[in-house]
Design an enzyme around this catalytic site. Structure first.
Site, PDB file in Angstrom:
ATOM      1  N   ASP A 241       0.866  -1.157   0.000  1.00  0.00           N
ATOM      2  CA  ASP A 241       0.000   0.000   0.000  1.00  0.00           C
ATOM      3  C   ASP A 241       0.916   1.225   0.000  1.00  0.00           C
ATOM      4  O   ASP A 241       2.137   1.121   0.116  1.00  0.00           O
ATOM      5  CB  ASP A 241      -0.949  -0.023   1.217  1.00  0.00           C
ATOM      6  CG  ASP A 241      -2.139   0.908   1.019  1.00  0.00           C
ATOM      7  OD1 ASP A 241      -3.139   0.760   1.734  1.00  0.00           O
ATOM      8  OD2 ASP A 241      -2.075   1.779   0.128  1.00  0.00           O
TER       9      ASP A 241
HETATM   10  C1  GLC Z   1      -4.148   4.470  -0.165  1.00  0.00           C
HETATM   11  C2  GLC Z   1      -5.085   3.371   0.258  1.00  0.00           C
HETATM   12  C3  GLC Z   1      -5.272   2.287  -0.782  1.00  0.00           C
HETATM   13  C4  GLC Z   1      -5.139   2.879  -2.172  1.00  0.00           C
HETATM   14  C5  GLC Z   1      -3.702   3.340  -2.316  1.00  0.00           C
HETATM   15  C6  GLC Z   1      -3.430   3.976  -3.697  1.00  0.00           C
HETATM   16  O1  GLC Z   1      -3.352   4.866   0.926  1.00  0.00           O
HETATM   17  O2  GLC Z   1      -4.821   2.729   1.508  1.00  0.00           O
HETATM   18  O3  GLC Z   1      -6.558   1.712  -0.559  1.00  0.00           O
HETATM   19  O4  GLC Z   1      -5.443   1.898  -3.150  1.00  0.00           O
HETATM   20  O5  GLC Z   1      -3.320   4.267  -1.300  1.00  0.00           O
HETATM   21  O6  GLC Z   1      -4.166   5.152  -3.830  1.00  0.00           O
END
Ligand code: GLC
Length: 740
Positions: A263
């Site tokens: 993430d």
């Molecule tokens: C964010 C979220 C995740 C998302 C990612 C990319 O922090 O936790 O759900 O897909 O970053 O935007």
């Protein structure tokens, strides 16, 4: 491309080129305006060379833009390995459907699968290859802002939608309308302590395997191409460096050979968590846990090469990750056609079409939950004098937190939806009050303090709005109150401890109900709010979540009976915030309220609150009078190799056709470990014509009885079981059987 050629391609890459494939940057790095790149580049600390070599990009979309970026990227690529476009297309691209907790509330996975096929068609026309969805975290704590992206507090229901959503997105990776699905956030993120985002998660392996893993296994079994690591720990180790979770379970036990992506900056957070002393150790832990792509840090870009050159990690680890990424690009057909189905013409033709809108409208009407309908004030008659009031009455911002490609401008507001049904002289709208008295949370999204506060009404405005609402309310037969939480009080980082309506809205409602008119409360939210006060004050309550582009039309269909409510609770509505976590499939405890031999306060209960939620899992009303009778099991003793046929008669004793969610639960009365008071094992959403009845059938098999025993074996144990069938987890018919 044949795999042999793909293997040759891998072998022809330099170490730097391999590492480039493991890096994901965001859109600003692909701007053709140098000055736009230098800022982020310095901030991230990444070389121009590694930017050019990075293998995927985050949240760049739109046919024109993605085509330009891909073309420019390939022109500089020695091996012509296409760039992979990934983004958060969670529940809509241009046509935005209800938020996922609303999609779960449909209890209609087939309908949601169709919606996800539409989303994939729109987004692939816009050049997106991979979507960071679905989120299949079990959600049991409405203080957590991300329950908006979740499906349910129940493992089986979440697993059912997980399979439907992945299948709908991927559509066999048809290049014309498909998105590779990146299921997230693996694993346990919904169990953050205190419902506070990014907080500690701590649970037993049994709890992890019994409740949190199955929805991900359902996604992997549905051939999800990617998995995103969660920010949280499991058993003291953050997932992005947790080889038990990523290697032992995901890769070895489940045989997942797809791509694992972190993430956002989660590899760097290994340092913040305190399990890595520096970037080098963070890189080593992540790559050894088989995490393939580093989203938005410079750690892989700066640490992997020296780690290999110093012999601290084997280049084989890098090769394995690069292979998984090249295979995904190959599965998507990108080597043959880096642009897949993206085209400006396709965008024109496929985005926000009338068909897509009408599907979204249907999903809205199935996602809303009729929580109360005293005196059958709903459905409304078209000739009633109606006042619509409240901040959500004419609000365009109905697409929720994660619809970054959607436009509020495309939304049909509730006022617009109702205006299409009623005569103008029978319908008034007065805003009445604002969503909140304090918009400081907008400052996290770039609003200045002044701008944030500009949304608050002045005392004069408040007074005149209330006065006008009361004046119009006195003329009306029915008052519709459109209230709820702000869309940005929900979603990532949207953890809250007070889940009641804001004070200004409660005060406004108190004034409006004094008029003694029929009152319909419509709640817009990304989570179950605490509605315990409002239940006593209004006649009807309709929970509509953040209903998306077609919100106003879908809700109007329900208000005027063009659609019969069929949504059901997937996440218990607490009686008060002190009960949280409150969910239906809880354990009995040694002093269960109501059946314990202990008395008075000396049982598992509160002094100041009931144990039961305000609205239980599976609950929801319709406009029809539905009766369940004649629950029958074809045997009451079951051998391991047998199954039990269950049937129940469901009657619709009213003129209006209905969609009814028939639910089957099982209780394992005594096991080698404690077992829930009941568990959902099957459900069927059936259509019932007016004044008709239907016999609904289920089968109970040995698989339905399996769980992680005391020895952590996944099997069934002989003994007695209760069977419950009904319209929700509480009002059930009961029978039983013995597994011998
Ligand atoms: C964010 C979220 C995740 C998302 C990612 C990319 O922090 O936790 O759900 O897909 O970053 O935007």
């Amino acid at each position: 491309m044949e795999e042999s050629k793909l293997r040759n391609l891998l072998e022809s890459l330099t170490l730097k080129e391999k590492i480039g494939q493991l890096i994901q940057l965001s859109g600003e790095f692909y701007s053709d305006e140098e000055e736009i790149v230098t800022g982020p580049q310095e901030k991230l600390g990444i070389s121009s060379e590694m930017i050019e070599l990075s293998g995927s990009v985050l949240n760049v979309a739109g046919a024109k833009k993605t085509k330009e970026v891909q073309k420019n990227y390939l022109s500089k690529s020695r091996h012509k390995i296409p760039l992979l476009f990934m983004g958060d297309v969670v529940y809509g691209y241009k046509t935005v459907f209800p938020v996922p907790i609303g999609l779960g509330s449909t209890w209609n996975p087939d309908l949601v699968k169709n919606a996800y096929e539409v989303i994939a068609e729109e987004a692939s026309a816009g050049g997106v290859d991979v979507t960071f969805a679905p989120m299949v975290d079990l959600v049991r704590d409405p203080r957590w802002g991300r329950v908006v992206e979740g499906i349910s507090e129940d493992t089986y229901l979440t697993s059912t939608f997980s399979e439907a959503m992945v299948t709908g997105f991927q559509n066999d990776l048809n290049p014309m309308n498909s998105l590779a699905s990146c299921v997230k956030h693996f694993v346990g993120y919904g169990a953050v302590e205190g419902g506070r985002d990014y907080n500690t998660v701590d649970m037993s392996e049994r709890h992890l395997r019994q409740y949190h893993l199955p929805p991900y296994q359902a996604a992997v079994n549905a051939d999800a191409k990617m998995v995103m690591t969660a920010f949280n720990t499991y058993d003291g180790v953050p997932i992005s460096g947790n080889d038990f979770i990523l290697k032992d379970i995901l890769r070895d036990e489940w045989g997942f050979d797809g791509v694992i992506i972190s993430d956002y900056a989660a590899i760097k957070e290994l340092i913040d968590h305190g399990v890595a002393a520096d970037n080098k150790e963070a890189a080593k832990k992540a790559i050894e846990a088989s995490l393939d792509i580093d989203m938005k840090t410079n750690i892989y870009a700066t640490q992997l090469e020296p780690l290999v050159e110093n012999g601290e990690i084997s280049e084989r680890l890098i090769d394995e990750s690069v292979w998984r990424i090249l295979k995904l690009k190959n599965d998507l057909g990108l080597f043959e056609n880096p642009y897949r189905s993206l085209s400006e013409e396709a965008e024109e033709e496929k985005l926000l079409t009338e068909d897509n809108r009408s599907l979204a409208r249907e999903v809205v009407s199935e996602s809303a939950i009729l929580l109360q309908n005293n005196k059958n004030v709903l459905p409304l008659k078209e000739d009633e004098n109606i006042l619509l009031t409240g901040p959500y009455g004419d609000e365009k911002a109905l697409i929720g937190f994660w619809a970054i490609y959607g436009e509020n401008a495309d939304v049909v507001t509730l006022k617009e939806g109702i205006e299409k049904v009623v005569e103008p002289d029978h319908f008034q709208f007065v805003k009445g009050t604002t969503i909140s008295e304090d918009y400081a949370f907008l400052q996290d999204f770039g609003a200045s303090k002044g701008k944030a506060q500009s949304f608050v009404m002045s005392d004069e405005e408040k007074e005149s709005e209330l006065k006008e609402a009361i004046r119009r309310g006195k003329e009306a037969d029915t008052i519709i109150l459109a209230l709820g939480e702000h869309t940005l009080q929900s979603g990532e980082g949207g953890s809250r401890t007070n889940l009641e309506l804001p004070k200004n809205q409660k005060d406004f409602l108190n004034e409006m109900v004094k008029l003694g008119k029929k009152t319909v409360l419509i709640i817009f939210s990304g989570r179950p709010l605490i509605l315990t006060d409002e239940v006593e004050q209004v006649d009807a309550i309709l929970q509509v979540w953040f209903p998306g582009t077609e919100g106003g039309n879908g809700i109007a269909d329900l208000l005027f009976g063009k659609a019969n409510p069929s949504g059901r609770v997937t996440m218990s509505f607490p009686y008060n915030v002190g009960q949280i976590p409150v969910y239906y499939n809880h354990y009995k405890t040694g002093r269960p309220l109501g059946t314990s031999t202990h008395t008075g306060r000396f049982v598992s209960k509160y002094l100041d609150s009931p144990n039961d939620p305000l609205y239980p899992f599976g609950y929801g009303l319709s406009y029809s009078d539905i009766v369940y009778e004649d629950l029958t099991l074809d045997k009451n003793k079951m051998q391991e190799d047998e199954e039990i046929n269950v049937s129940v008669t469901v009657k619709n004793n009213s003129e209006l056709k209905a969609k009814e969610v028939v639910q089957l639960y099982i209780q394992d009365i005594a096991g080698s470990v404690v077992r829930p008071v009941k568990e959902l094992k099957a459900f069927k959403k059936v259509e019932l014509a007016g004044n008709s009845s239907k016999k609904v059938h289920f089968k109970i098999t040995l698989d339905d009885l399996k769980f992680y025993t005391k020895e952590m074996a996944y099997e069934a144990e002989a003994g007695n079981f209760n069977v419950f069938v009904g319209p929700n987890s509480k009002d059930v018919l009961q029978d039983g059987f013995e597994l011998i």
